[in-house]
Design an enzyme around this catalytic site. Structure first.
Site, mmCIF file in Angstrom:
data_model
loop_
_atom_site.group_PDB
_atom_site.id
_atom_site.type_symbol
_atom_site.label_atom_id
_atom_site.label_comp_id
_atom_site.label_asym_id
_atom_site.label_seq_id
_atom_site.Cartn_x
_atom_site.Cartn_y
_atom_site.Cartn_z
ATOM 1 N N THR A 1 0.845 -1.203 0.000
ATOM 2 C CA THR A 1 0.000 0.000 0.000
ATOM 3 C C THR A 1 0.876 1.247 0.000
ATOM 4 O OG1 THR A 1 -1.662 -1.146 1.303
ATOM 5 C CG2 THR A 1 -1.789 1.249 1.310
ATOM 6 N N ALA B 1 3.046 12.514 3.131
ATOM 7 C CA ALA B 1 2.990 12.366 4.590
ATOM 8 C C ALA B 1 3.839 11.173 5.001
ATOM 9 C CB ALA B 1 1.553 12.163 5.033
ATOM 10 N N TYR C 1 7.391 -1.318 7.764
ATOM 11 C CA TYR C 1 6.609 -0.074 7.665
ATOM 12 C C TYR C 1 7.556 1.117 7.564
ATOM 13 C CZ TYR C 1 3.794 3.885 9.267
ATOM 14 O OH TYR C 1 3.200 5.106 9.385
#
Ligand code: UDP
Length: 320
Positions: free
Chosen positions: A95, A117, A149
């Site tokens: 993603t 972001a 992540y």
């Protein structure tokens, strides 16, 4: 002005959409509702200047048609929350990386300024406190989902920088430090809504590890104002900014504070990290931003942030 917010139904994205609408902008949102929710936008969904598209940013046709309509892009769509990241590492990396790739490609085609972001997670295990935007990133082993992540967000930053350097696409990168406020859910692991829910329902407040790890929590309204100001500032182009409070609190003291502010009789319990996340889970002991670059760049805005932790927690508890 017309703006696109990817992830506009998420916690930060919905606050950004609301603020931009309130100052007269037209807002287009793309959100696949994977972690965002219609609940977050229901109070302004009927606004004629608000356009919602429930879809993924990797739908090129849709993304392309909206990019053609807007002046600016805020790319907030991402897999977020440590709990989610550890549970779904493939979805997290794909993603974050594919989404940003698609947004940058389209932004370049339309030559639209884009905010990427990012997160304080990219500093990883670095112990060089406070974290400065020029510091090295110390990301742990691929054995642990959390670092996937961090790595995916770091790659997003590298890609955005590459678009700026090589193709002169105007980009701004922001690293958020533990943003909190109304509408944030504890569903994906975030500590403040989790503790608030536990305190208000009289359930045990679950402190992970020894609770001596610390964070700096920042009111979402302050974060939103900073990113809007950065997008209006030519000096911010091609730069990375830490966005966060420097008011440090240990998680143990956070639990006590929320318990007291919520007037709760909940017990505070400790849960080992292995049990809370995954075997061998690594947490950072401290995470404090150096915000001198942000303050210098936005000097006309005055003090940042405007809201302290106590008043933010009171607000969250009041409308939880
Ligand atoms: N945490 C906790 N109890 C919870 C959820 C989180 O003690 O129910 C801890 C977590 O281990 C971390 C800190 O609170 O040390 C902040 O966690 P969060 O997931 O909100 O953000 P992070 O800073 O880890 O990205």
């Amino acid at each position: 002005m017309k703006v696109l917010i990817t992830g506009g139904c998420g916690f930060i994205g919905s606050h950004l959409a609301e603020k931009l609408l309130s100052i007269g902008h037209e807002v287009y949102v793309i959100d696949d509702l994977s972690t965002g929710s219609i609940d977050n936008i229901k109070h302004f969904r009927a606004n004629s200047k608000f356009h919602l598209n429930i879809d993924t940013v990797t739908n090129k046709k849709l993304l392309s048609s909206i990019v053609d309509k807007v002046d600016l892009i805020y790319h907030l769509a991402a897999a977020v929350g440590v709990q989610l990241v550890v549970k779904h590492p493939v979805r997290t990396i794909e993603t974050n990386v594919h989404g940003t790739e698609a947004v940058l490609e389209e932004a370049l085609r339309g030559n639209k300024k884009v905010l990427i972001a990012s997160t304080s997670e990219v500093y990883g295990k670095s112990k060089k406190i406070p974290y400065n935007e020029n510091h090295n990133l110390l990301i742990g082993s691929p054995t642990f989902g959390r670092w996937g992540y961090a790595c995916s967000k770091a790659l997003d930053e590298f890609l955005a920088m590459a678009y700026w350097k090589e193709k002169k696409l105007p980009i701004v990168i922001t690293r958020f430090f533990n943003t909190i406020g109304p509408r944030q859910t504890g569903q994906y692991g975030m500590v403040v809504p989790t503790f608030t829910k536990q305190a208000l329902s009289g359930k045990p407040i679950t402190v992970y590890g020894d609770g001596k790890q610390s964070r700096c929590f920042t009111y979402v309204g302050d974060v939103i104002n900073a990113i809007i100001a950065l997008m209006e500032n030519d000096k911010a182009v091609g730069e990375i900014f830490n966005i966060g409070s420097t008011e440090e609190i240990s998680i143990e003291n956070l639990a006590k504070k929320i318990k007291q502010l919520a007037n709760s009789s909940s017990k505070i319990v400790h849960i080992p990290y292995d049990q809370a996340y995954e075997h061998g889970f690594e947490d950072m002991r401290r995470r404090i931003p150096d915000i001198s670059k942000l303050s210098r760049t936005l000097s006309e805005m005055g003090d940042f942030p405007k809201h302290g932790l106590d008043e933010t927690l009171k607000l969250i508890i009041k409308i939880f």
